[in-house]
Enzyme design. Structure first.
Site, PDB file in Angstrom:
ATOM      1  CB  SER A  24       4.960  97.548  54.819  1.00  0.00           C
ATOM      2  OG  SER A  24       4.458  97.268  56.108  1.00  0.00           O
ATOM      3  CB  THR A 156       0.125  75.594  11.610  1.00  0.00           C
ATOM      4  OG1 THR A 156       0.370  75.337  10.235  1.00  0.00           O
ATOM      5  CG2 THR A 156      -1.138  74.845  12.042  1.00  0.00           C
ATOM      6  CG  HIS A 157       4.481  76.624  11.070  1.00  0.00           C
ATOM      7  ND1 HIS A 157       5.548  76.250  11.863  1.00  0.00           N
ATOM      8  CD2 HIS A 157       3.766  75.495  10.843  1.00  0.00           C
ATOM      9  CE1 HIS A 157       5.494  74.938  12.073  1.00  0.00           C
ATOM     10  NE2 HIS A 157       4.408  74.459  11.481  1.00  0.00           N
ATOM     11  CB  SER A 278       0.357 108.636  15.345  1.00  0.00           C
ATOM     12  OG  SER A 278       1.505 109.411  15.112  1.00  0.00           O
ATOM     13  CE  LYS A 284       0.426 103.877  13.013  1.00  0.00           C
ATOM     14  NZ  LYS A 284       1.842 103.828  13.306  1.00  0.00           N
ATOM     15  CD  GLU A 291       0.415  98.448  19.990  1.00  0.00           C
ATOM     16  OE1 GLU A 291       1.312  98.395  19.160  1.00  0.00           O
ATOM     17  OE2 GLU A 291      -0.172  99.509  20.273  1.00  0.00           O
ATOM     18  CE1 TYR A 318       6.897  88.272  58.214  1.00  0.00           C
ATOM     19  CE2 TYR A 318       8.632  89.124  59.632  1.00  0.00           C
ATOM     20  CZ  TYR A 318       7.686  89.325  58.640  1.00  0.00           C
ATOM     21  OH  TYR A 318       7.532  90.568  58.078  1.00  0.00           O
ATOM     22  CE  LYS A 326       2.103  92.563  53.788  1.00  0.00           C
ATOM     23  NZ  LYS A 326       3.457  91.933  53.792  1.00  0.00           N
TER      24      LYS A 326
HETATM   25  N1  ARG Z   1       4.831  94.477  57.836  1.00  0.00           N
HETATM   26  C1  ARG Z   1       5.194  93.142  58.111  1.00  0.00           C
HETATM   27  C2  ARG Z   1       5.072  92.291  56.854  1.00  0.00           C
HETATM   28  O1  ARG Z   1       4.467  92.723  55.962  1.00  0.00           O
HETATM   29  C3  ARG Z   1       4.323  92.575  59.163  1.00  0.00           C
HETATM   30  C4  ARG Z   1       4.946  91.519  60.005  1.00  0.00           C
HETATM   31  C5  ARG Z   1       6.016  92.095  60.798  1.00  0.00           C
HETATM   32  N2  ARG Z   1       6.558  91.170  61.711  1.00  0.00           N
HETATM   33  C6  ARG Z   1       7.755  91.355  62.256  1.00  0.00           C
HETATM   34  N3  ARG Z   1       8.162  90.486  63.082  1.00  0.00           N
HETATM   35  N4  ARG Z   1       8.489  92.405  61.969  1.00  0.00           N
HETATM   36  O2  ARG Z   1       5.591  91.212  56.768  1.00  0.00           O
END
Ligand code: ARG
Length: 470
Positions: A24, A156-157, A278, A284, A291, A318, A326
């Site tokens: 990540s 309205t409408h 355009s 245009k 938009e 977890y 994220k």
């Molecule tokens: N990169 C992980 C996340 O965004 C961090 C937590 C990782 N924890 C684990 N036990 N692998 O969730």
């Protein structure tokens, strides 16, 4: 390939494809500042509670300062085999200070660490969004003040309904954005809570002081249940939801800007700086910015549904699925912040075509309710009055004339209650002026609303001028 922190239990190295699939770092690296800020507070707390020696804490914090600087100056190497930002920074720390760097992770886990980071990040984002909304509201107030006197057909409408003050129409958006800001402010209450110390899921055996860490980081309080703390992402869902609602409002406004700038409406002219041409049709001038605001709303809705769906089937606590929180949050935050900024810059550059607005009012249909109200004032039940005026409108349409073209005799032919004074009400300005009920379009009401709105924005800005932690 680097050795993983968990390598002790493993005999084989991670497969290359798995490294790529699970990392990540490519997107959570933007949390670096929060990760470091959280680590520093944690470290101070550990030393304060006598869990690690003060000297070690000082060396760790010194190295974290250096790492932050390296990242900010672009000298830090983000190696994806470190998986995420937490491990990348910890590795750099140990490289700098040796084994004592490993003490930082005492009494915490990445599970509570990642929650802390995203809460710190979101707290900043919410501050920026609320400021952005305050700026947008201020710009709407400017426009509302500029056009207090201008009358337009209210719809309205998408059909002409009754005349309204243009400012009243604009102030409707002010109210939407005011509620949006309140939603973010409310969301902040559930963001600004410290999860660190919940460790992997069950809490920790070390004698930590979470309140102290919370104090260092400016959190209102600490989480009440460690299992909830590491599994919970509902504060992110709330943020995505408040953002989706805000984008919905922006999108409605954008839709009106698109419609109003079409030749059929011709109500507004958007500045060239906010339109594009355009590649094939030289005539245009397209309202692309508006938009795109409408279009980006779709993606922001998608992010909300994405996260709700990620969480819905997860057993406590977890699970790695949660790493998928994220990207939708970052994408929504970026989209919302830039959209607010662009909209706030674009709005003052819009010119309303007052001539065109009065031209479209001229057919007089928006006055039909005035006629009905007039008859009511003469003692007719509203339903009956409505019916009579309906007949008058029908006749006018057939004869190709306007309501205001009718003579008194003609009107009397429909109902004997019509008198000379009917022509006093057949006027768009009076029609607006007379709607003095609370929240109505009367000029006096709108002026009051703008004044109250100014005061609201002033107070809001004042409360946002601090560090945004409240
Ligand atoms: N990169 C992980 C996340 O965004 C961090 C937590 C990782 N924890 C684990 N036990 N692998 O969730």
């Amino acid at each position: 390939m680097k050795e993983k922190p968990w390598q002790g239990r493993f005999e084989k190295a991670t497969h290359e494809e798995v490294e790529k699939y699970t990392e990540s770092l490519s997107f959570d690296r933007r949390l670096y500042r929060y990760d470091i800020e959280g680590s520093m507070a944690h470290c101070r707390m550990l030393a304060e509670c006598g869990i690690i020696p003060q000297d070690d804490a000082e060396r760790i914090i010194g190295a974290l300062v250096e790492i932050r600087q390296e990242i900010e100056e672009g000298r830090f190497v983000f190696d994806p085999s470190f998986e995420d930002i937490h491990m990348a920074i910890e590795h750099a720390l140990i490289k700098k200070v040796g084994d004592i760097g490993g003490k930082l992770h005492t009494a915490r886990s990445r599970n509570d660490q990642v929650c802390l980071d995203i809460r710190l990040y979101l707290r900043d984002v919410i501050g920026t969004v609320r400021k952005g909304l305050a700026d947008l509201m201020a710009v709407i107030l400017d426009l509302a003040e500029k056009y207090t006197d201008v009358i337009m057909p209210g719809f309205t409408h998408l059909q002409h309904a009754q005349p309204v003050s243009l400012s009243h129409h604009l102030m409707a958006y002010f109210e939407m954005f005011r509620r949006d800001e309140e939603r973010f402010s409310d969301c902040l209450k559930r963001v600004n809570i410290l999860p660190l110390g919940s460790a992997a899921l069950a809490g920790t055996t070390f004698p930590i002081n979470m309140e102290l860490t919370a104090h260092y980081l400016g959190f209102d309080r600490v989480t009440r249940n460690s299992m909830d703390a590491v599994s919970d992402r509902d504060f992110l869902v709330e943020f995505l939801s408040a953002s989706a609602i805000t984008m919905m409002h922006i999108s409605r406004m954008a839709e009106e800007l698109v419609l109003w700038s079409s030749p059929e409406f011709g109500f507004i002219e958007i500045s060239d700086a906010f339109c594009t041409g355009s590649s094939i049709m030289p005539q245009k001038k397209n309202p692309d910015v508006a938009e795109l605001m409408r279009g980006k709303t779709g993606r922001v809705y998608g992010n909300l549904v994405a996260l709700l769906t990620v969480i819905k089937g997860l057993p406590l606590t977890y699970n790695r699925d949660l790493q998928e929180d994220k990207e939708p949050v970052f994408d929504t935050a970026d989209t919302l912040i830039s959209t607010l900024r662009v909209l706030t810059t674009m709005l003052p550059e819009i010119e309303f075509n007052e001539e065109r607005l009065s031209e479209v009012l001229d057919d007089g249909w928006v006055l039909a309710t005035e006629l009905a109200d007039y008859l009511v004032s003469k003692g007719l039940p509203f339903r009956k009055a409505h019916h009579v005026v309906g007949k008058i409108v029908g006749r006018c349409v057939k004869e190709g004339k306007k309501l205001t073209d009718c003579t008194l005799d003609e009107l009397k032919g429909f109902d004997e209650h019509f008198g000379e004074d009917v022509f006093n009400v057949l006027d768009v300005r009076k029609a607006v002026e007379r709607r003095r009920s609370a929240g109505g379009t009367a000029f006096s009401r709108v002026i009051e609303a703008v004044k109250e709105g100014r005061e609201h924005v002033r107070r809001l800005r004042e409360s946002l001028s601090g560090d945004g932690r409240r």
